[in-house]
Design an enzyme around this catalytic site. Structure first.
Site, PDB file in Angstrom:
ATOM      1  N   LYS A 276       0.841  -1.204   0.000  1.00  0.00           N
ATOM      2  CA  LYS A 276       0.000   0.000   0.000  1.00  0.00           C
ATOM      3  C   LYS A 276       0.872   1.248   0.000  1.00  0.00           C
ATOM      4  O   LYS A 276       1.999   1.208   0.490  1.00  0.00           O
ATOM      5  CB  LYS A 276      -0.860   0.027   1.270  1.00  0.00           C
ATOM      6  CG  LYS A 276      -2.044  -0.902   1.246  1.00  0.00           C
ATOM      7  CD  LYS A 276      -2.913  -0.710   2.475  1.00  0.00           C
ATOM      8  CE  LYS A 276      -4.107  -1.648   2.462  1.00  0.00           C
ATOM      9  NZ  LYS A 276      -5.026  -1.430   1.330  1.00  0.00           N
ATOM     10  N   ARG A 350     -10.650 -11.218   1.162  1.00  0.00           N
ATOM     11  CA  ARG A 350     -11.454 -12.282   0.561  1.00  0.00           C
ATOM     12  C   ARG A 350     -10.717 -13.624   0.609  1.00  0.00           C
ATOM     13  O   ARG A 350     -11.343 -14.681   0.685  1.00  0.00           O
ATOM     14  CB  ARG A 350     -11.843 -11.891  -0.874  1.00  0.00           C
ATOM     15  CG  ARG A 350     -10.676 -11.672  -1.786  1.00  0.00           C
ATOM     16  CD  ARG A 350     -11.028 -10.848  -3.018  1.00  0.00           C
ATOM     17  NE  ARG A 350     -11.066  -9.414  -2.744  1.00  0.00           N
ATOM     18  CZ  ARG A 350     -11.340  -8.471  -3.657  1.00  0.00           C
ATOM     19  NH1 ARG A 350     -11.612  -8.811  -4.913  1.00  0.00           N
ATOM     20  NH2 ARG A 350     -11.350  -7.204  -3.325  1.00  0.00           N
TER      21      ARG A 350
HETATM   22  N1  BES Z   1      -8.426  -3.523   3.918  1.00  0.00           N
HETATM   23  C1  BES Z   1      -8.483  -3.103   2.578  1.00  0.00           C
HETATM   24  C2  BES Z   1      -9.730  -2.286   2.262  1.00  0.00           C
HETATM   25  C3  BES Z   1      -9.816  -0.953   2.939  1.00  0.00           C
HETATM   26  C4  BES Z   1      -9.241   0.153   2.351  1.00  0.00           C
HETATM   27  C5  BES Z   1     -10.493  -0.813   4.121  1.00  0.00           C
HETATM   28  C6  BES Z   1      -9.328   1.384   2.960  1.00  0.00           C
HETATM   29  C7  BES Z   1     -10.589   0.416   4.723  1.00  0.00           C
HETATM   30  C8  BES Z   1     -10.003   1.521   4.148  1.00  0.00           C
HETATM   31  C9  BES Z   1      -8.462  -4.301   1.644  1.00  0.00           C
HETATM   32  O1  BES Z   1      -7.713  -5.383   2.070  1.00  0.00           O
HETATM   33  C10 BES Z   1      -7.860  -3.832   0.371  1.00  0.00           C
HETATM   34  O2  BES Z   1      -6.715  -3.478   0.379  1.00  0.00           O
HETATM   35  N2  BES Z   1      -8.648  -3.837  -0.698  1.00  0.00           N
HETATM   36  C11 BES Z   1      -8.185  -3.398  -1.958  1.00  0.00           C
HETATM   37  C12 BES Z   1      -8.747  -4.329  -3.000  1.00  0.00           C
HETATM   38  C13 BES Z   1      -8.156  -4.114  -4.375  1.00  0.00           C
HETATM   39  C14 BES Z   1      -6.693  -4.514  -4.358  1.00  0.00           C
HETATM   40  C15 BES Z   1      -8.929  -4.938  -5.347  1.00  0.00           C
HETATM   41  C16 BES Z   1      -8.683  -1.968  -2.169  1.00  0.00           C
HETATM   42  O3  BES Z   1      -9.790  -1.655  -1.720  1.00  0.00           O
HETATM   43  O4  BES Z   1      -7.938  -1.172  -2.711  1.00  0.00           O
HETATM   44 MN    MN Z   2      -5.664  -5.198   1.544  1.00  0.00          MN
END
Ligand code: BES
Ligand code: MN
Ligand code: ZN
Length: 494
Positions: A276, A350
């Site tokens: 991230k 997921r």
């Molecule tokens: N935990 C995150 C989602 C999230 C993001 C929750 C910001 C709260 C605040 C999740 O694991 C994630 O990183 N999802 C990705 C999915 C993408 C790679 C398809 C996302 O939302 O960017």
């Molecule tokens: Mn994630």
């Protein structure tokens, strides 16, 4: 957290504070019971309105100390706005303002008459539930030193007295919900070097000991052995041991199939090798908000002891990059036997949930499954911070949850599922990919989970936008504990 004592007493002889709802005409509601010195209070309120000292607009408050001619030490006026335009939202904001004002006062024994002016089409029970929940919950405070122990707040509030016939069930549910929310918030606020998968497991074990339900914990070796290739792929990047935390509350008949709650427990989400960006990455300590919700609901179940069977299953792990971490393109085999191409290691929620969903069905044969997860950033973009997304394969289940969310004002908004979105998960190298592109990200994430819940009534709650607030009041909200407790309580009656 200090326990407020809620009691019912029409006499009001022992109070030091009276809370009164006032509308924007400077009038007390007709629905109020006959209070001591009712006429003097009515006059006082009218005078203050006349002299422009209290408008009665929603959310305004005025704390009067030893008002002349009144034998109560404090009277708190709470503005309710236009008499017949009250909504759940404005009612709750008035209630919040009242609790906030009393926090910085000497009030200890408080008669609360706000329950007599609920918004149209809402009952005294509804108002009692919200008053008890909100006043108890306003005792919650997080500090690093007191994690889980709750240093008492400066507030002196000890007792709330409702001048009416007992509404015990509403009070108990409100208070139990507040305790559950406080636990959920504590866990999500706690930094990931303290709130590890092991810490979540210990919290579950302690709840089980306190309230007498079964808790079992699965370890890494067992889970690898069992074939949870997807969950274990996420966990392999971290040195912190992953856990599958299983709680079983049996308040109902022995042979009654339980309702299952499954919560995402990523105690820190770095994104893994698909790292991230740095900005606000600290907030990814709340990526176990689903797990914390399950534990909060179990806390409330322990307090309320409803006649129902509920299991909670929490896959808990960190998502870390390392020499042993999964890499984009890796293919893993889930517990269900379906293979997954991991195109993005940041779509890890997921990957851990799918094995937990399969394990829950195999182990407990539940009647339905509700999973909750801070699953997608896309959910925040789609819906913002005021409603959680709900998706699923059974409309009556979804409708019932939406209803529970309305009455607790911990709301859900439904998004669609369908083959069109499912096709976005196509992979050339496995049964499915773990991402479906940017379009409809919350839906494709749920579509992924739907492939593991084909045989069961299932609802998915994406709480990425609601479990946490950013900005100056940054922190966990305790959502959606309230709506889930309400849902389970309703299921007992159904
Ligand atoms: N935990 C995150 C989602 C999230 C993001 C929750 C910001 C709260 C605040 C999740 O694991 C994630 O990183 N999802 C990705 C999915 C993408 C790679 C398809 C996302 O939302 O960017
Ligand atoms: Mn994630
Ligand atoms: Zn995540």
């Amino acid at each position: 957290m200090k326990h407020i004592q809620f009691t019912f007493n029409t006499k009001l002889s022992t109070i030091d504070t009276l809370i009164l709802p006032v509308n924007d005409q400077g009038v007390l509601s007709d629905a109020l019971p006959k209070l001591p010195q009712h006429d003097a209070l009515t006059q006082l309120v009218a005078q203050l309105h006349e002299s422009d000292d209290f408008s009665g607009k929603t959310g305004t408050t005025l704390l009067l100390i030893q008002p002349s001619g009144i034998e109560i030490a404090r009277v708190l006026l709470v503005g309710m706005g236009e008499a017949d335009k009250l909504t759940p939202k404005s009612y709750l904001s008035a209630l919040k303002a009242a609790a906030k004002t009393l926090e910085h006062s000497g009030a200890m024994h408080v008669a609360n008459t706000l329950i007599f002016s609920p918004p149209p089409a809402h009952s005294i029970e509804w108002a009692t539930y919200h008053n008890s929940q909100l006043f108890q919950h306003s005792e919650y405070d997080y500090s690093h030193e007191s994690r889980g122990e709750h240093t008492p707040k400066a507030s002196k509030l000890a007792q709330i007295i409702y001048p009416c016939d007992p509404q015990r069930a509403a009070v108990q549910q409100g208070q139990a919900t507040a305790f559950g929310m406080a636990l959920t918030q504590d866990l999500a606020n706690m930094p990931s070097n303290f709130c590890t998968p092991s810490f979540l497991a210990e919290t579950a074990v302690e709840l089980g000991e306190q309230y007498g339900y079964d808790v079992t914990i699965l370890e890494r070796e067992e889970m690898i052995e069992m074939g949870m290739g997807s969950f274990m792929a996420v966990a392999q990047g971290g040195d912190t041991p992953p856990k599958m935390i299983c709680l079983s509350y049996t308040g109902g008949e022995k042979n009654q199939a339980p309702i299952a709650l499954v919560g995402k427990g990523v105690t820190f989400d770095t994104g893994g090798i698909s790292l991230k960006p740095g900005a606000a990455m600290d907030e990814m300590k709340y990526d176990m908000g689903g797990a914390a919700t399950v534990l909060g609901v179990f806390k409330a179940l322990g307090e309320l002891k409803p006649n129902i069977n509920v299991v909670g299953v929490i896959p808990a792990t960190e998502n870390m990059p390392s020499g042993n971490a999964i890499k984009p393109g890796d293919v893993v085999t889930s517990l269900s036997g379906q293979t997954i191409e991991v195109l993005n290691t940041d779509a890890e929620g997921r990957l851990i949930l799918c094995d937990a969903l399969t394990y829950t069905q195999q182990t407990y044969q539940p009647s339905k499954i509700i999973d909750m997860a801070t699953l997608t950033g896309a959910c925040i973009i789609a819906l913002g911070h005021h409603v959680s997304a709900i998706l699923g394969n059974n409309q009556p289940l979804i409708d019932t949850l939406i209803q529970a969310g309305e009455s607790t004002y911990d709301r859900f908004w439904q998004l669609p599922l369908g083959d069109e979105w499912d096709e976005q998960l196509k992979s050339n190298f496995a049964d499915m990919a773990n991402i479906g592109g940017r379009a409809g990200g919350t839906i494709t994430a749920a579509q992924f989970l739907a492939r593991f819940t084909k045989e069961i009534d299932w609802a998915h709650l994406d709480i990425a936008g609601t479990a946490w607030v950013s900005g100056k009041d940054k922190g966990a909200t305790g959502r959606p504990v309230a709506s889930l407790v309400q849902y389970l309580v309703n299921e007992v009656k159904a």
